[in-house]
Design a protein around this motif. Sequence first.
Motif, PDB file in Angstrom:
ATOM      1  N   SER A  37      21.075   1.525  -5.698  1.00 53.11           N
ATOM      2  CA  SER A  37      20.979   0.343  -6.502  1.00 53.11           C
ATOM      3  C   SER A  37      20.760  -0.385  -6.131  1.00 53.11           C
ATOM      4  N   LEU A  38      19.842  -1.458  -6.787  1.00 49.19           N
ATOM      5  CA  LEU A  38      18.695  -2.088  -6.016  1.00 49.19           C
ATOM      6  C   LEU A  38      19.367  -3.770  -6.064  1.00 49.19           C
ATOM      7  N   PRO A  39      18.726  -4.736  -5.809  1.00 48.55           N
ATOM      8  CA  PRO A  39      19.321  -6.560  -5.872  1.00 48.55           C
ATOM      9  C   PRO A  39      18.841  -6.087  -7.298  1.00 48.55           C
ATOM     10  N   ALA A  40      19.284  -7.789  -8.322  1.00 44.70           N
ATOM     11  CA  ALA A  40      18.863  -7.911  -9.054  1.00 44.70           C
ATOM     12  C   ALA A  40      19.176  -9.067  -9.850  1.00 44.70           C
ATOM     13  N   PRO A  41      18.218  -9.891 -11.096  1.00 47.78           N
ATOM     14  CA  PRO A  41      17.264  -9.470 -11.189  1.00 47.78           C
ATOM     15  C   PRO A  41      15.818  -9.438 -10.584  1.00 47.78           C
ATOM     16  N   LEU A  42      15.746  -8.089 -11.306  1.00 46.00           N
ATOM     17  CA  LEU A  42      13.340  -7.949 -10.528  1.00 46.00           C
ATOM     18  C   LEU A  42      12.782  -7.856 -11.522  1.00 46.00           C
ATOM     19  N   PRO A  43      11.435  -8.624 -11.512  1.00 46.99           N
ATOM     20  CA  PRO A  43      10.683  -8.842 -12.326  1.00 46.99           C
ATOM     21  C   PRO A  43      10.857  -7.260 -12.579  1.00 46.99           C
ATOM     22  N   LEU A  44       9.549  -6.916 -13.688  1.00 47.45           N
ATOM     23  CA  LEU A  44       9.844  -4.824 -13.905  1.00 47.45           C
ATOM     24  C   LEU A  44       7.695  -4.473 -13.387  1.00 47.45           C
ATOM     25  N   SER A  45       7.380  -6.635 -12.849  1.00 42.40           N
ATOM     26  CA  SER A  45       6.008  -6.227 -12.560  1.00 42.40           C
ATOM     27  C   SER A  45       6.929  -6.193 -10.884  1.00 42.40           C
ATOM     28  N   ALA A  46       7.490  -6.005 -10.247  1.00 44.19           N
ATOM     29  CA  ALA A  46       8.418  -6.140  -9.163  1.00 44.19           C
ATOM     30  C   ALA A  46       8.396  -4.354  -8.800  1.00 44.19           C
ATOM     31  N   LEU A  47       8.994  -3.828  -9.529  1.00 41.28           N
ATOM     32  CA  LEU A  47      10.011  -2.412  -8.894  1.00 41.28           C
ATOM     33  C   LEU A  47       9.156  -1.912  -7.741  1.00 41.28           C
ATOM     34  N   PHE A  48       7.347  -1.608  -8.570  1.00 42.67           N
ATOM     35  CA  PHE A  48       6.238  -0.346  -7.695  1.00 42.67           C
ATOM     36  C   PHE A  48       6.678  -0.889  -6.373  1.00 42.67           C
ATOM     37  N   ASP A  49       6.437  -2.777  -5.867  1.00 44.67           N
ATOM     38  CA  ASP A  49       6.495  -3.673  -4.811  1.00 44.67           C
ATOM     39  C   ASP A  49       7.622  -2.763  -4.073  1.00 44.67           C
ATOM     40  N   THR A  50       8.626  -3.368  -4.637  1.00 43.64           N
ATOM     41  CA  THR A  50       9.722  -3.106  -4.265  1.00 43.64           C
ATOM     42  C   THR A  50      10.277  -1.339  -3.290  1.00 43.64           C
ATOM     43  N   LEU A  51       9.921  -1.016  -4.040  1.00 41.00           N
ATOM     44  CA  LEU A  51       9.823   0.316  -3.626  1.00 41.00           C
ATOM     45  C   LEU A  51       9.048   1.062  -2.609  1.00 41.00           C
ATOM     46  N   ASP A  52       7.842   0.434  -2.169  1.00 41.98           N
ATOM     47  CA  ASP A  52       6.700   1.604  -2.162  1.00 41.98           C
ATOM     48  C   ASP A  52       7.524   0.105  -0.558  1.00 41.98           C
ATOM     49  N   ALA A  53       7.996  -0.982  -0.639  1.00 42.75           N
ATOM     50  CA  ALA A  53       8.127  -1.586   0.674  1.00 42.75           C
ATOM     51  C   ALA A  53       9.136  -0.633   1.600  1.00 42.75           C
ATOM     52  N   TYR A 105       9.877   2.833   0.108  1.00 46.09           N
ATOM     53  CA  TYR A 105       9.552   4.421   1.215  1.00 46.09           C
ATOM     54  C   TYR A 105       8.129   4.028   1.098  1.00 46.09           C
ATOM     55  N   PRO A 106       7.736   3.697   2.359  1.00 45.92           N
ATOM     56  CA  PRO A 106       6.088   4.059   2.281  1.00 45.92           C
ATOM     57  C   PRO A 106       5.241   4.734   1.806  1.00 45.92           C
ATOM     58  N   GLY A 107       3.639   4.710   0.667  1.00 41.73           N
ATOM     59  CA  GLY A 107       3.440   5.774   0.369  1.00 41.73           C
ATOM     60  C   GLY A 107       4.279   5.875  -1.223  1.00 41.73           C
ATOM     61  N   ILE A 108       5.055   5.235  -1.617  1.00 48.79           N
ATOM     62  CA  ILE A 108       5.272   6.378  -2.637  1.00 48.79           C
ATOM     63  C   ILE A 108       4.486   5.736  -3.434  1.00 48.79           C
ATOM     64  N   ALA A 120       1.438   5.753  -4.507  1.00 48.53           N
ATOM     65  CA  ALA A 120       0.611   5.711  -4.063  1.00 48.53           C
ATOM     66  C   ALA A 120       0.707   7.747  -4.459  1.00 48.53           C
ATOM     67  N   ARG A 121       1.362   8.006  -3.798  1.00 48.84           N
ATOM     68  CA  ARG A 121       1.704   9.722  -3.973  1.00 48.84           C
ATOM     69  C   ARG A 121       2.907  10.250  -5.152  1.00 48.84           C
ATOM     70  N   ILE A 122       3.264   8.503  -5.528  1.00 58.51           N
ATOM     71  CA  ILE A 122       4.810   9.678  -6.982  1.00 58.51           C
ATOM     72  C   ILE A 122       4.316   8.459  -7.787  1.00 58.51           C
ATOM     73  N   LEU A 123       4.282   7.394  -7.637  1.00 57.16           N
ATOM     74  CA  LEU A 123       4.388   6.283  -8.520  1.00 57.16           C
ATOM     75  C   LEU A 123       3.461   6.171  -9.534  1.00 57.16           C
ATOM     76  N   ALA A 124       1.853   6.851  -9.036  1.00 56.94           N
ATOM     77  CA  ALA A 124       0.637   6.318  -9.980  1.00 56.94           C
ATOM     78  C   ALA A 124       1.049   7.436 -11.029  1.00 56.94           C
ATOM     79  N   SER A 125       1.383   7.847 -10.804  1.00 57.96           N
ATOM     80  CA  SER A 125       1.524   9.021 -12.094  1.00 57.96           C
ATOM     81  C   SER A 125       3.085  10.111 -12.633  1.00 57.96           C
ATOM     82  N   CYS A 126       3.792   8.792 -12.704  1.00 58.52           N
ATOM     83  CA  CYS A 126       5.136   9.105 -13.251  1.00 58.52           C
ATOM     84  C   CYS A 126       5.249   7.940 -14.527  1.00 58.52           C
ATOM     85  N   GLY A 127       6.352   8.355 -15.152  1.00 61.92           N
ATOM     86  CA  GLY A 127       6.919   7.562 -16.442  1.00 61.92           C
ATOM     87  C   GLY A 127       7.932   6.632 -15.541  1.00 61.92           C
TER      88      GLY A 127
END
Length: 85
Positions: free
Chosen positions: A22-38, A40-43, A45-52
Amino acid sequence: MSTFQIHYFSSASAYTHKQTESLPAPLPLSALFDTLDARYPGIRARILASCGVSLGDEYVDVEADAERVIEAGDEVAIIPPVSSG
């Protein structure tokens, strides 16, 4: 606290060592990858760049749909590419 559920599949699950959280809401979709990278450092570039990414029952483009907001109770999924053969 209001939250949304995020589900990780395949390599995303292996990277986070979680299937869901669970993550805090509301969250702008545009901030999702930054939130996850904070978290899980490196996620990014390593994972999200090629994910749906799905929000509810539809795939979304994190950049093109940047004005969308992930609301409390929403479900988000990080879906790595699927190969068939």
